[in-house]
Design an enzyme around this catalytic site. Structure first.
Site, short mmCIF file in Angstrom:
data_model
loop_
_atom_site.label_atom_id
_atom_site.label_comp_id
_atom_site.label_asym_id
_atom_site.label_seq_id
_atom_site.Cartn_x
_atom_site.Cartn_y
_atom_site.Cartn_z
N LYS A 82 41.53 57.12 27.25
CA LYS A 82 42.38 56.05 27.80
C LYS A 82 41.75 55.55 29.07
CE LYS A 82 46.09 53.56 28.15
NZ LYS A 82 45.16 52.39 28.17
N GLN A 103 38.55 58.46 35.67
CA GLN A 103 39.74 58.21 34.86
C GLN A 103 40.27 59.50 34.24
OE1 GLN A 103 40.50 54.59 34.34
NE2 GLN A 103 42.50 55.44 33.91
N LYS A 106 42.25 61.30 36.88
CA LYS A 106 43.43 60.48 37.21
C LYS A 106 44.49 60.61 36.12
CE LYS A 106 42.37 56.17 37.95
NZ LYS A 106 42.17 54.69 37.94
N LYS A 118 36.31 54.55 29.63
CA LYS A 118 36.19 53.26 30.31
C LYS A 118 35.17 52.44 29.55
CE LYS A 118 37.90 51.40 34.13
NZ LYS A 118 39.11 51.76 34.88
N GLY A 157 43.15 46.88 30.80
CA GLY A 157 42.42 45.99 31.71
C GLY A 157 41.80 46.72 32.88
N ASP A 158 40.95 46.04 33.59
CA ASP A 158 40.39 46.47 34.88
C ASP A 158 39.86 45.18 35.50
OD1 ASP A 158 39.63 49.18 36.39
OD2 ASP A 158 37.91 47.87 36.62
N THR A 201 50.20 49.34 39.05
CA THR A 201 49.18 49.97 39.91
C THR A 201 49.49 49.70 41.39
OG1 THR A 201 47.60 49.54 38.16
CG2 THR A 201 46.70 50.27 40.25
N ASN A 232 45.00 41.89 40.46
CA ASN A 232 46.20 42.58 39.98
C ASN A 232 46.68 43.63 40.99
OD1 ASN A 232 47.09 45.26 38.54
ND2 ASN A 232 47.85 43.58 37.29
N SER A 371 50.75 52.51 31.46
CA SER A 371 50.06 52.32 30.18
C SER A 371 50.46 53.43 29.20
CB SER A 371 48.54 52.37 30.37
OG SER A 371 48.03 51.12 30.75
P1 NDP Z 1 41.07 41.97 39.34
O1 NDP Z 1 39.97 41.45 38.54
O2 NDP Z 1 42.47 41.57 39.03
O3 NDP Z 1 40.83 41.67 40.89
C1 NDP Z 1 39.68 42.10 41.54
C2 NDP Z 1 39.70 41.59 42.97
O4 NDP Z 1 38.66 42.23 43.68
C3 NDP Z 1 39.44 40.09 43.06
O5 NDP Z 1 40.06 39.57 44.20
C4 NDP Z 1 37.92 40.05 43.20
O6 NDP Z 1 37.43 38.88 43.84
C5 NDP Z 1 37.67 41.26 44.08
N1 NDP Z 1 36.33 41.79 43.80
C6 NDP Z 1 35.83 42.17 42.60
N2 NDP Z 1 34.56 42.57 42.72
C7 NDP Z 1 34.26 42.45 44.02
C8 NDP Z 1 33.12 42.71 44.78
N3 NDP Z 1 31.99 43.19 44.21
N4 NDP Z 1 33.16 42.48 46.13
C9 NDP Z 1 34.28 41.98 46.71
N5 NDP Z 1 35.42 41.71 46.03
C10 NDP Z 1 35.41 41.95 44.72
O7 NDP Z 1 40.92 43.57 39.28
P2 NDP Z 1 42.02 44.70 39.52
O8 NDP Z 1 42.92 44.32 40.62
O9 NDP Z 1 42.58 45.07 38.21
O10 NDP Z 1 41.10 45.93 39.97
C11 NDP Z 1 40.71 46.13 41.33
C12 NDP Z 1 40.37 47.58 41.54
O11 NDP Z 1 41.49 48.40 41.19
C13 NDP Z 1 39.21 48.13 40.69
O12 NDP Z 1 38.50 49.09 41.45
C14 NDP Z 1 39.91 48.84 39.54
O13 NDP Z 1 39.16 49.89 38.98
C15 NDP Z 1 41.14 49.39 40.25
N6 NDP Z 1 42.26 49.69 39.38
C16 NDP Z 1 42.86 48.74 38.61
C17 NDP Z 1 43.94 49.06 37.82
C18 NDP Z 1 44.69 48.04 37.06
O14 NDP Z 1 45.75 48.39 36.52
N7 NDP Z 1 44.26 46.80 36.96
C19 NDP Z 1 44.42 50.45 37.72
C20 NDP Z 1 43.76 51.37 38.61
C21 NDP Z 1 42.70 50.99 39.37
P3 NDP Z 1 36.60 37.77 43.02
O15 NDP Z 1 37.62 36.98 42.26
O16 NDP Z 1 35.89 37.00 44.07
O17 NDP Z 1 35.67 38.52 42.11
O1 2IT Z 2 41.45 52.34 36.52
C1 2IT Z 2 42.50 52.33 35.83
O2 2IT Z 2 43.29 53.28 35.86
C2 2IT Z 2 42.75 51.15 34.99
N1 2IT Z 2 42.00 50.20 35.05
C3 2IT Z 2 43.92 51.13 34.08
C4 2IT Z 2 43.68 51.95 32.85
C5 2IT Z 2 44.75 51.87 31.80
O3 2IT Z 2 44.48 52.38 30.72
O4 2IT Z 2 45.83 51.33 32.04
#
Ligand code: NDP
Ligand code: 2IT
Length: 439
Positions: A82, A103, A106, A118, A157-158, A201, A232, A371
């Site tokens: 997952k 992951q 976690k 992943k 997603g991520d 998250t 997100n 999830s």
């Molecule tokens: P999104 O794609 O929704 O948002 C990512 C954000 O981070 C955007 O604002 C993006 O800006 C910025 N970003 C991405 N890459 C870079 C970079 N190299 N340098 C600076 N800014 C950057 O992603 P999420 O919010 O889903 O994920 C963000 C983090 O949270 C990741 O590390 C992910 O693994 C973690 N995460 C996400 C989960 C989820 O449920 N979605 C769950 C657990 C962890 P720009 O638009 O300019 O690229």
């Molecule tokens: O990093 C994370 O935990 C995620 N991107 C979400 C993973 C999931 O299966 O919901």
């Protein structure tokens, strides 16, 4: 660690993630002869399997584009693989291996039966039309579908993968297999998604922060927070901070940072959520729209004074210099919304200065936890109410906090949440591996 480095040359992110876990658990496993005899450490640092594939798609100008796709199935000792899919130009095997490794622990911390995986691609969704994203997702799933399934591996997603991409991916899986089943999470509500998954998250990270503050006899109300990212995790963390009467002073994207001196208000947040989730604009546009919001091109948020820092963008975004800035400004709490956002030397500095750090595998576990609940709803063909899900999420985050605090308590009574998360996450996976014998 030397053998991990030798076996994974040119994979710095993966080695960094393993090193962090190894540092924290090494003392704890020292006299566990059963783990040593079964070579658990060596086995747990080797993914079960990695699939890589070519993804070919046609852009709007009828040019043929070639991308790489991967799925890292890291460990399914405690449940089906997952973990999310990341679409971003920086994606490579090292990044996906580190994410899948993280992951695994976690998911273990959530208490739900989920293994770790992943996947993703070096495809960049920025600036692509919906039709291009759809064609890419369909091509990606045409390769991926044979490796996943509700009892096998359940992606979500991520970075770069949100509800739009999940819709295209799920549709293609359904078309190829002829089966409607809960093979992905993060789906929209109309086709089996969970009421709370988008928020989970960010909300979960703030619930974890609230628990840490409670344990220190502090209140979140009135505190100031700097957040990086505007995706997100960042935008729902901001929403929950406002619900808790805390002040949000920054948001960012990869181009720059906005600073909101008086604190973000609800109207601004809703406008930014619409900008980012619907119109896919840039964070600088918020400064054009609102008085009181300033844009700093090319800057990160870490120089702004606050009580709490929440890195919610990407890995290694807080380096040693950023950590120095945080300490210089007396930031007391760092909550890792993103995965591995703090470099090893920055982490050492923050720990040395007594900053309370909520490690990613605990603080951002709320997303994958919900999830897991989405998988349960799909399996029983039910839809659960928002209130029930929010209350389950609150309880899961409190439980994770409790596990980290218990396992992270030092002999002198001090608490190291990172050590606690690594030990508690590791133990369950390792014990399941022991139970299966040699495989
Ligand atoms: P999104 O794609 O929704 O948002 C990512 C954000 O981070 C955007 O604002 C993006 O800006 C910025 N970003 C991405 N890459 C870079 C970079 N190299 N340098 C600076 N800014 C950057 O992603 P999420 O919010 O889903 O994920 C963000 C983090 O949270 C990741 O590390 C992910 O693994 C973690 N995460 C996400 C989960 C989820 O449920 N979605 C769950 C657990 C962890 P720009 O638009 O300019 O690229
Ligand atoms: O990093 C994370 O935990 C995620 N991107 C979400 C993973 C999931 O299966 O919901």
């Amino acid at each position: 660690m030397q053998s991990v480095k030798d076996r994974n040359p040119n994979q710095p992110e993966f080695v960094q993630a393993v090193q962090e876990v190894a540092e924290d658990i090494y003392g704890w496993v020292e006299d566990r002869d059963d783990y040593h005899e079964a070579q658990i450490l060596q086995r747990i640092t080797e993914p079960d399997r990695i699939t890589s594939f070519r993804v070919v798609w046609e852009d709007d100008d009828n040019d043929i584009r070639v991308q790489r796709g991967w799925r890292v199935q890291n460990n399914n000792a405690i449940g089906p693989y997952k973990g999310g899919l990341r679409f971003s130009p920086g994606v490579n095997e090292s990044v996906l291996k580190f994410l899948a490794f993280e992951q695994t622990f976690k998911n273990s911390l959530t208490g739900l039966p989920m293994g770790g995986g992943k996947g993703g691609s070096d495809f960049d969704p920025h600036g692509k039309s919906d039709a291009e994203v759809m064609r890419f997702c369909q091509s990606f799933m045409t390769e991926l579908y044979r490796h996943i399934g509700p009892q096998v591996d359940v992606p979500a997603g991520d970075i770069g993968v949100g509800p739009r991409e999940i819709g295209y991916l799920f549709g293609q899986y359904k078309r190829i297999t002829g089966r409607w089943e809960g093979v992905l999470t993060g789906k929209e509500l109309s086709y089996g998604g969970s009421q709370m998954r988008p928020e989970a998250t960010g909300f979960g990270a703030v619930y974890f922060l609230r628990e840490m503050m409670k344990a220190e006899d502090e209140e979140l109300e009135g505190k100031t927070a700097i957040i990086s990212g505007s995706g997100n995790v960042a935008l729902y963390a901001a929403q929950k901070l406002l619900d808790c009467d805390a002040k949000v002073l920054t948001l960012s994207d990869s181009d720059g940072t906005i600073e909101i001196k008086d604190g973000l208000n609800r109207d601004q947040l809703e406008w930014i959520q619409e900008l980012k989730f619907e119109r896919r604009g840039r964070i600088s546009e918020a400064a054009d729209e609102f008085d009181g919001i300033e844009y700093h091109d090319g800057k990160t948020p870490w120089s702004v004074e606050a009580d709490v820092a929440m890195p919610c963008a990407t890995q290694n975004e807080i380096d040693k210099d950023a950590a120095k800035e945080l300490c210089g400004n007396d930031v007391r709490f760092v909550v890792e919304g993103a995965t591995m956002p703090t470099t090893a030397d920055a982490m050492e500095l923050l720990r040395g200065e007594g900053v309370v750090l909520a490690p990613a595998k605990a603080a951002n576990a709320g997303g994958v936890a919900v999830s897991g609940l989405e998988m349960s709803q799909n399996a029983e063909r039910m839809s659960w109410e928002r209130e029930r899900l929010d209350s389950l999420l609150t309880d899961i985050m409190a439980d994770i906090h409790h596990k980290c605090r218990t396992a992270g308590k030092g002999d002198d009574g001090s608490i190291d949440y990172r050590r606690g998360a690594n030990i508690a996450g590791f133990e369950k996976v390792a014990d399941a591996m022991l139970a299966y014998g040699v495989l």
